[in-house]
Motif scaffolding. Structure first.
Motif, PDB file in Angstrom:
ATOM      1  N   MET A   1     -18.829  60.612   7.125  1.00  0.00           N
ATOM      2  CA  MET A   1     -18.482  60.636   5.714  1.00  0.00           C
ATOM      3  C   MET A   1     -18.607  62.049   5.167  1.00  0.00           C
ATOM      4  N   ARG A   2     -17.646  62.351   4.241  1.00  0.00           N
ATOM      5  CA  ARG A   2     -17.605  63.717   3.688  1.00  0.00           C
ATOM      6  C   ARG A   2     -18.411  63.730   2.388  1.00  0.00           C
ATOM      7  N   LEU A   3     -19.498  64.497   2.381  1.00  0.00           N
ATOM      8  CA  LEU A   3     -20.429  64.444   1.244  1.00  0.00           C
ATOM      9  C   LEU A   3     -20.561  65.782   0.538  1.00  0.00           C
ATOM     10  N   PHE A   4     -20.840  65.717  -0.764  1.00  0.00           N
ATOM     11  CA  PHE A   4     -21.238  66.911  -1.506  1.00  0.00           C
ATOM     12  C   PHE A   4     -22.120  66.514  -2.688  1.00  0.00           C
ATOM     13  N   ILE A   5     -22.893  67.470  -3.160  1.00  0.00           N
ATOM     14  CA  ILE A   5     -23.804  67.232  -4.279  1.00  0.00           C
ATOM     15  C   ILE A   5     -23.338  68.088  -5.449  1.00  0.00           C
ATOM     16  N   GLY A  31       0.206  74.422 -10.153  1.00  0.00           N
ATOM     17  CA  GLY A  31      -0.685  74.043  -9.056  1.00  0.00           C
ATOM     18  C   GLY A  31      -1.067  72.578  -9.168  1.00  0.00           C
ATOM     19  N   ARG A  32      -1.999  72.184  -8.303  1.00  0.00           N
ATOM     20  CA  ARG A  32      -2.500  70.801  -8.351  1.00  0.00           C
ATOM     21  C   ARG A  32      -3.713  70.815  -9.269  1.00  0.00           C
ATOM     22  N   PHE A  33      -3.489  70.494 -10.518  1.00  0.00           N
ATOM     23  CA  PHE A  33      -4.588  70.524 -11.482  1.00  0.00           C
ATOM     24  C   PHE A  33      -5.561  69.379 -11.199  1.00  0.00           C
ATOM     25  N   LEU A  39     -13.524  66.318 -12.398  1.00  0.00           N
ATOM     26  CA  LEU A  39     -14.084  67.615 -12.814  1.00  0.00           C
ATOM     27  C   LEU A  39     -15.596  67.611 -12.549  1.00  0.00           C
ATOM     28  N   HIS A  40     -16.121  68.662 -11.941  1.00  0.00           N
ATOM     29  CA  HIS A  40     -17.539  68.700 -11.580  1.00  0.00           C
ATOM     30  C   HIS A  40     -17.930  70.127 -11.210  1.00  0.00           C
ATOM     31  N   LEU A  41     -19.231  70.343 -11.035  1.00  0.00           N
ATOM     32  CA  LEU A  41     -19.741  71.604 -10.496  1.00  0.00           C
ATOM     33  C   LEU A  41     -20.394  71.297  -9.145  1.00  0.00           C
ATOM     34  N   THR A  42     -19.809  71.794  -8.070  1.00  0.00           N
ATOM     35  CA  THR A  42     -20.405  71.581  -6.749  1.00  0.00           C
ATOM     36  C   THR A  42     -21.617  72.489  -6.572  1.00  0.00           C
ATOM     37  N   LEU A  43     -22.728  71.886  -6.170  1.00  0.00           N
ATOM     38  CA  LEU A  43     -23.931  72.666  -5.860  1.00  0.00           C
ATOM     39  C   LEU A  43     -24.050  72.907  -4.358  1.00  0.00           C
ATOM     40  N   HIS A  44     -23.679  71.888  -3.584  1.00  0.00           N
ATOM     41  CA  HIS A  44     -23.781  72.019  -2.124  1.00  0.00           C
ATOM     42  C   HIS A  44     -22.772  71.086  -1.467  1.00  0.00           C
ATOM     43  N   PHE A  45     -21.963  71.654  -0.584  1.00  0.00           N
ATOM     44  CA  PHE A  45     -20.978  70.881   0.170  1.00  0.00           C
ATOM     45  C   PHE A  45     -21.576  70.566   1.534  1.00  0.00           C
ATOM     46  N   LEU A  46     -21.863  69.296   1.788  1.00  0.00           N
ATOM     47  CA  LEU A  46     -22.454  68.909   3.071  1.00  0.00           C
ATOM     48  C   LEU A  46     -21.383  68.738   4.132  1.00  0.00           C
ATOM     49  N   ILE A 127     -16.128  75.772 -11.877  1.00  0.00           N
ATOM     50  CA  ILE A 127     -15.491  74.462 -12.043  1.00  0.00           C
ATOM     51  C   ILE A 127     -14.030  74.634 -11.642  1.00  0.00           C
ATOM     52  N   THR A 128     -13.631  74.000 -10.564  1.00  0.00           N
ATOM     53  CA  THR A 128     -12.246  74.144 -10.108  1.00  0.00           C
ATOM     54  C   THR A 128     -11.302  73.490 -11.122  1.00  0.00           C
ATOM     55  N   MET A 129     -10.295  74.260 -11.522  1.00  0.00           N
ATOM     56  CA  MET A 129      -9.301  73.767 -12.471  1.00  0.00           C
ATOM     57  C   MET A 129      -8.021  73.353 -11.748  1.00  0.00           C
ATOM     58  N   ALA A 130      -7.631  74.123 -10.732  1.00  0.00           N
ATOM     59  CA  ALA A 130      -6.388  73.808 -10.011  1.00  0.00           C
ATOM     60  C   ALA A 130      -6.452  74.379  -8.595  1.00  0.00           C
ATOM     61  N   ARG A 131      -5.815  73.657  -7.677  1.00  0.00           N
ATOM     62  CA  ARG A 131      -5.697  74.141  -6.293  1.00  0.00           C
ATOM     63  C   ARG A 131      -4.237  74.488  -6.021  1.00  0.00           C
ATOM     64  N   ASP A 132      -4.009  75.284  -5.006  1.00  0.00           N
ATOM     65  CA  ASP A 132      -2.644  75.756  -4.709  1.00  0.00           C
ATOM     66  C   ASP A 132      -2.010  76.306  -5.983  1.00  0.00           C
ATOM     67  N   GLU A 156     -19.420  60.966  -2.243  1.00  0.00           N
ATOM     68  CA  GLU A 156     -18.610  60.924  -1.028  1.00  0.00           C
ATOM     69  C   GLU A 156     -17.195  61.290  -1.449  1.00  0.00           C
ATOM     70  N   SER A 157     -16.564  62.155  -0.694  1.00  0.00           N
ATOM     71  CA  SER A 157     -15.177  62.504  -0.929  1.00  0.00           C
ATOM     72  C   SER A 157     -14.361  61.762   0.117  1.00  0.00           C
ATOM     73  N   ARG A 158     -13.568  60.809  -0.351  1.00  0.00           N
ATOM     74  CA  ARG A 158     -12.844  59.952   0.585  1.00  0.00           C
ATOM     75  C   ARG A 158     -11.348  60.084   0.354  1.00  0.00           C
ATOM     76  N   ARG A 165      -4.855  61.815  -1.560  1.00  0.00           N
ATOM     77  CA  ARG A 165      -5.776  62.702  -2.270  1.00  0.00           C
ATOM     78  C   ARG A 165      -7.221  62.244  -2.082  1.00  0.00           C
ATOM     79  N   TYR A 166      -8.133  63.212  -2.250  1.00  0.00           N
ATOM     80  CA  TYR A 166      -9.541  62.845  -2.162  1.00  0.00           C
ATOM     81  C   TYR A 166      -9.975  62.169  -3.451  1.00  0.00           C
ATOM     82  N   ARG A 167     -10.732  61.111  -3.283  1.00  0.00           N
ATOM     83  CA  ARG A 167     -11.377  60.441  -4.406  1.00  0.00           C
ATOM     84  C   ARG A 167     -12.866  60.663  -4.251  1.00  0.00           C
ATOM     85  N   TYR A 168     -13.570  60.859  -5.330  1.00  0.00           N
ATOM     86  CA  TYR A 168     -15.016  61.055  -5.243  1.00  0.00           C
ATOM     87  C   TYR A 168     -15.724  59.763  -5.617  1.00  0.00           C
ATOM     88  N   ILE A 169     -16.603  59.331  -4.764  1.00  0.00           N
ATOM     89  CA  ILE A 169     -17.354  58.100  -5.028  1.00  0.00           C
ATOM     90  C   ILE A 169     -18.828  58.454  -5.199  1.00  0.00           C
TER      91      ILE A 169
HETATM   92  P1  ATP Z   1      -8.574  68.766  -1.464  1.00  0.00           P
HETATM   93  O1  ATP Z   1      -9.404  69.365  -0.352  1.00  0.00           O
HETATM   94  O2  ATP Z   1      -7.575  67.771  -1.022  1.00  0.00           O
HETATM   95  O3  ATP Z   1      -7.983  69.790  -2.335  1.00  0.00           O
HETATM   96  P2  ATP Z   1     -11.039  68.364  -2.920  1.00  0.00           P
HETATM   97  O4  ATP Z   1     -11.263  69.816  -2.676  1.00  0.00           O
HETATM   98  O5  ATP Z   1     -11.162  67.834  -4.293  1.00  0.00           O
HETATM   99  O6  ATP Z   1      -9.634  67.913  -2.378  1.00  0.00           O
HETATM  100  P3  ATP Z   1     -13.088  68.076  -0.950  1.00  0.00           P
HETATM  101  O7  ATP Z   1     -12.390  69.059  -0.099  1.00  0.00           O
HETATM  102  O8  ATP Z   1     -13.705  66.887  -0.285  1.00  0.00           O
HETATM  103  O9  ATP Z   1     -12.094  67.516  -2.050  1.00  0.00           O
HETATM  104  O10 ATP Z   1     -14.201  68.868  -1.755  1.00  0.00           O
HETATM  105  C1  ATP Z   1     -15.230  68.257  -2.509  1.00  0.00           C
HETATM  106  C2  ATP Z   1     -15.956  69.352  -3.264  1.00  0.00           C
HETATM  107  O11 ATP Z   1     -16.596  70.225  -2.323  1.00  0.00           O
HETATM  108  C3  ATP Z   1     -15.063  70.261  -4.107  1.00  0.00           C
HETATM  109  O12 ATP Z   1     -15.816  70.751  -5.196  1.00  0.00           O
HETATM  110  C4  ATP Z   1     -14.746  71.393  -3.174  1.00  0.00           C
HETATM  111  O13 ATP Z   1     -14.434  72.576  -3.891  1.00  0.00           O
HETATM  112  C5  ATP Z   1     -16.049  71.551  -2.414  1.00  0.00           C
HETATM  113  N1  ATP Z   1     -15.815  72.056  -1.061  1.00  0.00           N
HETATM  114  C6  ATP Z   1     -14.905  71.584  -0.187  1.00  0.00           C
HETATM  115  N2  ATP Z   1     -14.943  72.263   0.966  1.00  0.00           N
HETATM  116  C7  ATP Z   1     -15.904  73.199   0.816  1.00  0.00           C
HETATM  117  C8  ATP Z   1     -16.431  74.214   1.652  1.00  0.00           C
HETATM  118  N3  ATP Z   1     -15.992  74.408   2.885  1.00  0.00           N
HETATM  119  N4  ATP Z   1     -17.424  74.992   1.166  1.00  0.00           N
HETATM  120  C9  ATP Z   1     -17.888  74.810  -0.069  1.00  0.00           C
HETATM  121  N5  ATP Z   1     -17.445  73.873  -0.913  1.00  0.00           N
HETATM  122  C10 ATP Z   1     -16.465  73.075  -0.483  1.00  0.00           C
END
Ligand code: ATP
Ligand code: MG
Length: 183
Positions: A1-5, A31-33, A39-46, A127-132, A156-158, A165-169
Motif C-alpha cells: 500500500m502507498r502511504l503518506f502522512i 495542468g492537472r489541478f 488538497l493537503h500538506l505532505t509531511l512524509h511520503f512513505l 501545497i501542490t496546486m497543479a501537476r504537469d 493511503e494513496s490508491r 487517478r490517485y484517491r487518498y483514503i
Molecule cells: P499522481 O502521482 O498521479 O500525480 P498524487 O501525486 O496525488 O497523484 P501520490 O503520488 O500517491 O499521489 O502522492 C501522495 C502525496 O505524496 C502527494 O502529496 C505527493 O506530492 C507526495 N509524494 C509522492 N511521491 C513522492 C516522493 N517520491 N517524495 C516525496 N513526496 C512524494
C-alpha cells in the motif's frame, strides 16, 4: 500500500485554495489541478509499504501528534518543482515556522523509532496546486493565508481503476494534544 502522512485542511481553507487555483488559471496556467478534496500538506511520503507495517505507521503518526500542540501554518509564495517535459509541479509554499519544523522533526524521529527511514531530502513545505503544469505569466501571489493545523493524517494513496487517478483514503487521524484547559 502507498502511504503518506499529511496535514489535512478545513473546508474554508480548501475554498480559499480553490479560489487561488482560479487565479492561477486566470493568468493562463494549465495542468492537472489538484481536486478540492485532495488538497493537503505532505509531511512524509512513505511510498509502497507492506500492510504488515501499517500499525507501526499509525503508531508513529499518533506519537508525533501527541507531542505537538495545534498551530497555524502560513502560506508564502508560489513555486515549482522540476519543469520537465510534461510540465512542473506548481505549488503554494508555506513559511518554515518553528512549529512546523518541530512537527516535521518529531514525525521523522517517531517514524525512525518504528523502523522507517528518515527523509533524506530537505523538507520543503508546500501545497501542490497543479501537476504537469505550464505557465508563462508571472504567478499571482496569495495574501498570507493562515491555516489551522490540528493534527496529522495517515493516508493511503490508491489508484482508482476507473479514473486512473490517485484517491487518498484517511487510515488514521491523529489530533495534536490540546492545551489542558481548566476552569
Ligand atoms: P499522481 O502521482 O498521479 O500525480 P498524487 O501525486 O496525488 O497523484 P501520490 O503520488 O500517491 O499521489 O502522492 C501522495 C502525496 O505524496 C502527494 O502529496 C505527493 O506530492 C507526495 N509524494 C509522492 N511521491 C513522492 C516522493 N517520491 N517524495 C516525496 N513526496 C512524494
Ligand atoms: Mg505523485
Amino acid at each position: 500500500m502507498r502511504l503518506f502522512i499529511a496535514v489535512d485542511f478545513p473546508e474554508d481553507v480548501k475554498n480559499a485554495l480553490m479560489d487561488y487555483q482560479s487565479q492561477l488559471r486566470s493568468v493562463g496556467a494549465t495542468g492537472r489541478f489538484v481536486r478540492r478534496d485532495t488538497l493537503h500538506l505532505t509531511l512524509h511520503f512513505l511510498g509502497e509499504t507492506p500492510p504488515s507495517q501499517l500499525a507501526a505507521a499509525k503508531k508513529a503518526a499518533a506519537d508525533a501528534a501527541s507531542a505537538c500542540k495545534p498551530f497555524a501554518l502560513t502560506t508564502s509564495a508560489p513555486g515549482s518543482f522540476d519543469k520537465g517535459r510534461g510540465g512542473a509541479v506548481l505549488w503554494l509554499g508555506l513559511e518554515r515556522s518553528k512549529a512546523l519544523t518541530d512537527l516535521h522533526n518529531c514525525l521523522e524521529g517517531c517514524l525512525e523509532k518504528q523502523g522507517f527511514a528518515r527523509d533524506t531530502k530537505t523538507f520543503r513545505p508546500h501545497i501542490t496546486m497543479a501537476r504537469d503544469a505550464n505557465w508563462t505569466s508571472q504567478l499571482p501571489r496569495l495574501d498570507q493565508l493562515s491555516i489551522p493545523a490540528k493534527g496529522i493524517t495517515l493516508f493511503e494513496s490508491r489508484r482508482d481503476t476507473v479514473t486512473g487517478r490517485y484517491r487518498y483514503i484517511p487510515l488514521h487521524v491523529a489530533s495534536f494534544a490540546e492545551d489542558d484547559i481548566r476552569g
